[in-house]
Write an enzyme that holds these catalytic residues in place. Sequence first.
Site, PDB file in Angstrom:
ATOM      1  N   GLY A   1      16.597  32.209  43.111  1.00 53.40           N
ATOM      2  CA  GLY A   1      17.976  31.765  42.969  1.00 53.40           C
ATOM      3  C   GLY A   1      18.610  31.346  44.271  1.00 53.40           C
TER       4      GLY A   1
ATOM      5  N   THR B   1      14.079  35.502  33.133  1.00 51.09           N
ATOM      6  CA  THR B   1      15.148  34.505  32.997  1.00 51.09           C
ATOM      7  C   THR B   1      14.855  33.534  31.871  1.00 51.09           C
ATOM      8  OG1 THR B   1      15.554  34.510  35.375  1.00 51.09           O
ATOM      9  CG2 THR B   1      16.559  32.742  34.146  1.00 51.09           C
TER      10      THR B   1
ATOM     11  N   ARG C   1      23.586  42.215  44.044  1.00 51.79           N
ATOM     12  CA  ARG C   1      23.135  40.841  44.291  1.00 51.79           C
ATOM     13  C   ARG C   1      23.371  39.993  43.034  1.00 51.79           C
ATOM     14  NH1 ARG C   1      19.119  37.295  41.785  1.00 51.79           N
ATOM     15  NH2 ARG C   1      18.478  35.792  43.351  1.00 51.79           N
ATOM     16  N   VAL C   2      24.016  38.851  43.215  1.00 49.70           N
ATOM     17  CA  VAL C   2      24.194  37.896  42.127  1.00 49.70           C
ATOM     18  C   VAL C   2      23.387  36.663  42.490  1.00 49.70           C
ATOM     19  CG1 VAL C   2      25.861  36.429  40.918  1.00 49.70           C
ATOM     20  CG2 VAL C   2      26.475  38.783  41.512  1.00 49.70           C
ATOM     21  N   GLY C   3      22.607  36.185  41.543  1.00 45.64           N
ATOM     22  CA  GLY C   3      21.740  35.042  41.828  1.00 45.64           C
ATOM     23  C   GLY C   3      22.402  33.718  41.496  1.00 45.64           C
TER      24      GLY C   3
HETATM   25  N1  ASP Z   1      16.944  32.610  39.223  1.00 48.40           N
HETATM   26  C1  ASP Z   1      16.979  34.022  38.952  1.00 48.40           C
HETATM   27  C2  ASP Z   1      17.693  34.716  40.080  1.00 48.40           C
HETATM   28  O1  ASP Z   1      17.545  34.317  41.211  1.00 48.40           O
HETATM   29  C3  ASP Z   1      15.648  34.668  38.804  1.00 48.40           C
HETATM   30  C4  ASP Z   1      14.650  33.962  37.956  1.00 48.40           C
HETATM   31  O2  ASP Z   1      14.890  32.895  37.439  1.00 48.40           O
HETATM   32  O3  ASP Z   1      13.549  34.486  37.805  1.00 48.40           O
HETATM   33  O4  ASP Z   1      18.352  35.697  39.814  1.00 48.40           O
END
Ligand code: ASP
Length: 378
Positions: free
Chosen positions: A276, A222, A250-252
Site C-alpha cells: 500500500g 485484500t 497503520r492505515v494502508g
Molecule cells: N494494499 C494493502 C495494504 O497495503 C495490502 C494488500 O493489498 O495486500 O494494506
Amino acid sequence: MSDMDRRRFIRSAAAAGVAISAPDSLFGEGRAPAVHAQDRVAPKVIADRTGYTSRDESGTNAVSRALRGITGGEDVLDALIAGVTIPERDPEETGVGYGGVPNAEGVVQLDAACMHGPRGWAGGVGALEGVRTPSLVARDVMAQTDHHLLAGEGAQKFARQMGYEIEDSLTTDNSLRIWREWKRRIDPEHWLDPSERQEAGRQAAREMIREGLVDRTTYRGTIHCAGITPSGDVSAVTTTSGLWFKLPGRVGDSPILGAGLYVDNDVGTSGSTGRGEANLYNLSSFRAVQLMRDGRHPKDAGMEALRRIRDSTRDPRLMDEEGRPAFNVRFFLLNREGQHAGVAMYAGGDAESEYALCTEEGAELMTFEPLLEGGPAG
Ligand code: ASP
C-alpha cells in the site's frame, strides 16, 4: 426523505446516540437512478483472485454475486459490496475481514473504501476493529455522513451507532496460530532495532510461506472489486485486513481515495492490492484513471502506474539486487467502454498470477499481465 435530509437526520440522531440500522440499499428498492439512459455495455465485474476462490454457504463467490446484482437491477455499488462481504465473512480468508491476520500486537484492524460512480460519492474506514464487514461501514460513511474517512475508535463508534455488532476480536484459531508462530520466530521480547525487526519479520513470514504454514496466495489478501452496468455506470470497493503484522494504527492505501482506488463515472475505475505504501506515495489509482481519461487503454494505464512505482522506488531495503522493487503491486482497471485489465509488477515466482472476472458467460480466473519478469524478492 431526500438524501441530504436523510444525511442530516442521521447525523443528528447519531450525535444523540440513537442506534440506526444500516439501510439495505443506498437507493431503496429497485433500480438505481439511471444516469445513462441506454444500455450499451456488457456488464462485467473484476476482482482479486479472492473474488473467485472465497465462497459462501451456497457456493457463490464475490464476482458472481456482484454480477447477479448488477444484471438484476441492484445499485452497482450495493452489488459489489454484497460480493465482497463474502470473503469478509469467510473465516478461511486470511487477508480480509473476519479471520484476517492481525497486526503486530495480535489485533485485527481493517481498512475499506468504496466509490459510487454515478453519485460521485465515496466513503472509507481505517484501522477499524471489531466489525467483520468494513466495506458496509465504508458505505455508510459515504451515504450517511458528510465525511469520507473515519479511523480507529471513531470509526468503531460510528459503526456501533449504525447498529453493527462490535466483536471483541475478529481473530480465528487459524489467524492466531499464524500470528503466534510469527511472533515466536521474530523475537520473544518483540523489540529489536526497528530495521532489524522489519527484516526479521519479513524473513519469518517468508519462511512460514515456504514451510506451507501460510498459503502464499492469501498472504497479503485484500479484495478490490469493480463493476460496470449495462448503461456504463461504474463503481468500486476495496476491503482488507492490511499488511500482515503491521504496526498498530497503520492505515494502508485501501481506504485512501486516489491511492488504493479511484472511480470517475465518465472514465472508469482503478483499484490496487499489494504494498500500500507504494500507492500512497504515487497516488497510483488516481493517476491510472487520469491516464484513461486521456484515452489510454486500461492495460496501458495500469502499466504506466506500475512503471511509476518502479521508477520511484529508491530505498535499497525495498529493492532487489537488480534494483527492481522487492514487492508486488497489482492493478484492476475498467473503463466505461467495458474494457478491463489486470496488471501486476510481477506475476511469476511466488507472486499471485491470477485475478477474477465475471461476465454474463460466468466467472473465471484470468492471468495478470506483468510489468517485470519473475517474482518479487521480498
Ligand atoms: N494494499 C494493502 C495494504 O497495503 C495490502 C494488500 O493489498 O495486500 O494494506
